[in-house]
Design an enzyme around this catalytic site. Structure first.
Site, mmCIF file in Angstrom:
data_model
loop_
_atom_site.group_PDB
_atom_site.id
_atom_site.type_symbol
_atom_site.label_atom_id
_atom_site.label_comp_id
_atom_site.label_asym_id
_atom_site.label_seq_id
_atom_site.Cartn_x
_atom_site.Cartn_y
_atom_site.Cartn_z
ATOM 1 N N SER A 532 30.835 -30.838 -17.599
ATOM 2 C CA SER A 532 31.906 -31.298 -16.724
ATOM 3 C C SER A 532 31.295 -31.932 -15.472
ATOM 4 O O SER A 532 30.581 -32.923 -15.578
ATOM 5 C CB SER A 532 32.863 -30.150 -16.402
ATOM 6 O OG SER A 532 34.043 -30.626 -15.804
ATOM 7 N N ASP A 607 39.636 -33.957 -25.335
ATOM 8 C CA ASP A 607 39.479 -33.500 -23.955
ATOM 9 C C ASP A 607 40.596 -34.104 -23.110
ATOM 10 O O ASP A 607 40.697 -35.323 -22.976
ATOM 11 C CB ASP A 607 38.113 -33.942 -23.434
ATOM 12 C CG ASP A 607 37.732 -33.301 -22.112
ATOM 13 O OD1 ASP A 607 38.646 -32.943 -21.348
ATOM 14 O OD2 ASP A 607 36.526 -33.173 -21.844
ATOM 15 N N HIS A 639 38.381 -29.807 -23.381
ATOM 16 C CA HIS A 639 37.300 -29.911 -22.402
ATOM 17 C C HIS A 639 36.306 -28.766 -22.539
ATOM 18 O O HIS A 639 35.095 -28.973 -22.489
ATOM 19 C CB HIS A 639 37.881 -29.951 -20.990
ATOM 20 C CG HIS A 639 36.857 -30.205 -19.932
ATOM 21 N ND1 HIS A 639 36.053 -31.329 -19.922
ATOM 22 C CD2 HIS A 639 36.488 -29.479 -18.834
ATOM 23 C CE1 HIS A 639 35.250 -31.294 -18.872
ATOM 24 N NE2 HIS A 639 35.491 -30.189 -18.204
#
Length: 662
Positions: A532, A607, A639
């Site tokens: 991320s 995602d 995600h």
């Protein structure tokens, strides 16, 4: 009863990761006596499975989880379920009244893109729900979200014969956002009014909705879209009319309200308010409904509100050390009908004397709390303590869960930030059978973004067990917090303003360069891994320091902030129109030609947080520049890659370093 508490504590300890090495059979033995009921969902009497209990984070959640032993005895307050429970479906909102057995329709979606009673603003600003029930159950406040103008983003669903597209509404930086309003439904008249919110235009945020204890008023923090200005407003719950603005906040970097206001028990005129915008740290203030306030926690450290009993306020604080978390109590002397300025504050009293990181679970009456704590060398201990500090009972003392395994040395220390103003904390995991005469590769694990703190004085410095695995395979693993992360004050956190990744990289490199001075560090074999924001940092480091990083694995990476969401992205970067230099500087698309080492990018194909446009655009940029890069999508993962997909992912990450860095 003590044995029952030990079982409860064992569950929470397992969730925290302290017993990660126990076998599935050991987990079954611990969880078998427990019944855990989640009352946030419609209550059907079903007990959570062991896997569900672990997944939901039982033990540390602020959500209303209640614990029961095998005989049905309740272990944690409150004792009763809420009378009114929201039920949502397809954008509609109903309320189930358990006292009358009625299911009452509150709001019905007019068309696709309008939803009622759901969380808004993508869970930013402390928002984690969309329904707010008044203390006397007479009214229900709820969000109305109009996202018809928000652009649609397609996610590929491979579950059908030919594949289908699932469209999500994703408000990208600088583009049209959702429009939020707050309705109030009267349970007696079955009518609805909406708050008369007139500040900052229609695409402002309404956050941290709070009922007054007498259910007459609603307080809400109104934030402009740029997130530079905020007003704490009072509204009539019966008419929705604006009454007054109690206080305002303004900041050239950003304002990020994270907390509702917390009324003192027994009072409708005094409340606790938390902000980092007035004295440089996220502190507590005692305020009144006239709009005056006084600093309650006068410490140069970030604090978090825990509870109050009307005369004592409890909070955790980083004032002992940024890597320690301790509970404190401040007593208040409040003369009857006295003005705020006449309230006397006592001296803070520490209630957690042991070194380390203390997680607190306090009962509603603020008479006792469960104290889950550990430090670098001490696995999780749990005590039951009185809030007056007079009694303390050890309920559980965790033994080293790695005792039967081949573990590696973990060191915690500090290194100077690149600007010379701070000491950044790190943990360093040594290779198995470390020999200082040998030379070892290094893996930097990084996140580095806001609302994170990877290094704490908890057991093994808050280690992730993949780090221990790689150390067992002969790597040094280095993890460091940098400017931009939390729990160090506003200036430290806001050093990234409008230029995400820059101060963070400088600090990461300052720490790594200090590590590279040791002769047993192989400077030709340094890798980096993150997910991320950490994926963004991984690729940023690979592209900006190609002479240092030979291998990288980036997961779900942000590539260009113009493709990220409005709420988070505009807070830290503003928009591409208002900050063109910052967007150009931080975009990784334009730096693809700099890639020299081996880079693997992994991402969930569905995602909905960092949408696929990010990583695919970077791949295309690499193709355009004739740069080789490795890519692996997880077709059904969002995600956070979970379940069997995560097992596969971590094996792939491990193999990539083994093949290219070892």
């Amino acid at each position: 009863m003590k044995q029952v508490f030990r079982l409860l504590i064992a569950c929470a300890t397992l969730v925290s990761g302290a017993f990660f090495a126990q076998s599935a059979q050991a987990l079954d033995r611990v969880f078998a006596p427990m019944k855990v009921i989640d009352v946030r969902a419609p209550h059907d009497g079903r007990n959570l499975t062991m896997e569900e209990a672990i997944y939901r984070g039982v033990g540390y959640s602020r959500a209303p989880y209640y614990f029961f032993d095998a005989d049905g005895n309740q272990l944690s307050a409150p004792a009763s379920e809420p009378r009114l429970r929201p039920v949502g479906s397809n954008g509609n909102l109903s309320i189930f009244d358990s006292e009358t057995g009625e299911l009452i329709l509150i709001a019905e979606s007019e068309e696709d893109g309008i939803v009622y009673g759901e969380t808004v603003s993508r869970n930013e600003f402390g928002i984690d729900g969309g329904v707010f029930i008044s203390p006397d159950n007479s009214k229900v406040a709820f969000y109305r979200k109009d996202e018809r103008g928000v652009t649609l983003f397609p996610l590929l669903d491979i579950g059908s014969r030919t594949g289908t597209l699932r469209q999500i509404r994703y408000p990208m930086n600088g583009m049209q956002s959702e429009i939020i309003s707050l309705g109030v439904f009267d349970m007696q008249t079955r009518s609805t009014v909406y708050l008369d919110v007139q500040d900052f235009g229609e695409d402002r945020y309404i956050t941290n909705v709070t009922w007054s204890p007498d259910s007459r008023f609603i307080y809400a923090q109104i934030l402009d879209r740029s997130q530079h200005h905020m007003k704490l407003n009072q509204y009539s719950a019966s008419s929705g009319a604006f009454i007054k603005t109690l206080l305002t906040e303004d900041n050239d970097a950003w304002i990020e309200p994270l907390d509702p206001i917390y009324f003192l028990k027994g009072r409708c005129d005094l409340f606790i308010y938390r902000t980092d915008n007035r004295d440089g740290f996220r502190n507590l203030y005692l305020a009144d409904t006239l709009g005056t306030l006084r600093r309650l926690t006068a410490v140069d450290a970030d604090v978090e509100y825990i509870g109050n009993d009307g005369t004592n306020v409890f909070y955790t604080s980083a004032e002992v050390s940024p890597v320690e978390n301790h509970l404190f109590r401040i007593s208040l002397r409040i003369p009857r009908k006295a003005a705020l300025k006449k309230v006397k504050f006592g001296k803070p009293v520490a209630l957690t004397p042991e070194r380390g990181w203390h997680r607190i679970l306090m009962n509603d009456e603020c008479t006792w709390f469960a104290d889950y704590y550990s430090n670098l060398n001490v696995p999780t201990h749990v005590l039951k303590r009185s809030c007056d500090g007079r009694t303390s009972e050890l309920l559980f003392a965790g033994e080293d869960p790695l005792e039967a395994y081949s573990s590696c040395k973990v060191e915690m220390g500090t290194v100077r930030s690149a600007d010379g103003l701070y000491e950044n904390y790190y943990r360093l995991v040594y290779p198995k059978d470390f020999d200082p005469s040998e030379s070892y590769p290094v893996i930097v694990y990084v996140y580095g973004g806001p609302h994170s703190q990877l290094v704490q004085d908890s057991w093994l410095a808050n280690i992730r067990m993949w780090e221990m695995l790689m150390a067992e395979r002969g790597y040094f693993v280095y993890i460091q917090d940098n400017r931009g992360t939390q729990n160090r004050g506003a200036a430290y956190e806001k050093a990234i303003n409008r230029h995400c990744g820059q101060a963070e990289m400088e600090d990461q490199m300052a720490g790594l360069r200090a590590l590279m001075t040791y002769p047993y560090i192989d400077q030709e074999r340094i890798g980096v891994h993150g997910w991320s924001y950490g994926g963004f940092m991984t690729i940023s480091l690979m592209l900006n320091y190609p002479e240092v990083f030979k291998v990288g694995v980036a997961g779900g990476p942000v590539i260009d902030w113009k493709w990220y969401e409005v709420m988070y992205g505009e807070r830290y970067m503003d928009t591409a129109d208002s900050n063109p230099e910052g967007f150009r500087q931080t975009s990784l698309v334009y730096k693809a030609s700099r890639l020299e080492g081996d880079l693997l990018i992994c991402q969930g194909a569905v995602d909905n947080t960092v949408v696929w446009e990010h990583s695919l655009s970077f791949i295309q940029a690499c193709i355009d520049e004739l740069v080789q890069v490795d890519y692996f999508p997880y077709p059904v993962a969002e995600h956070n890659v979970m379940g069997i997909n995560r097992v596969h992912l971590m094996e792939k990450v491990t193999r990539y370093f083994e093949e290219h860095l070892k």
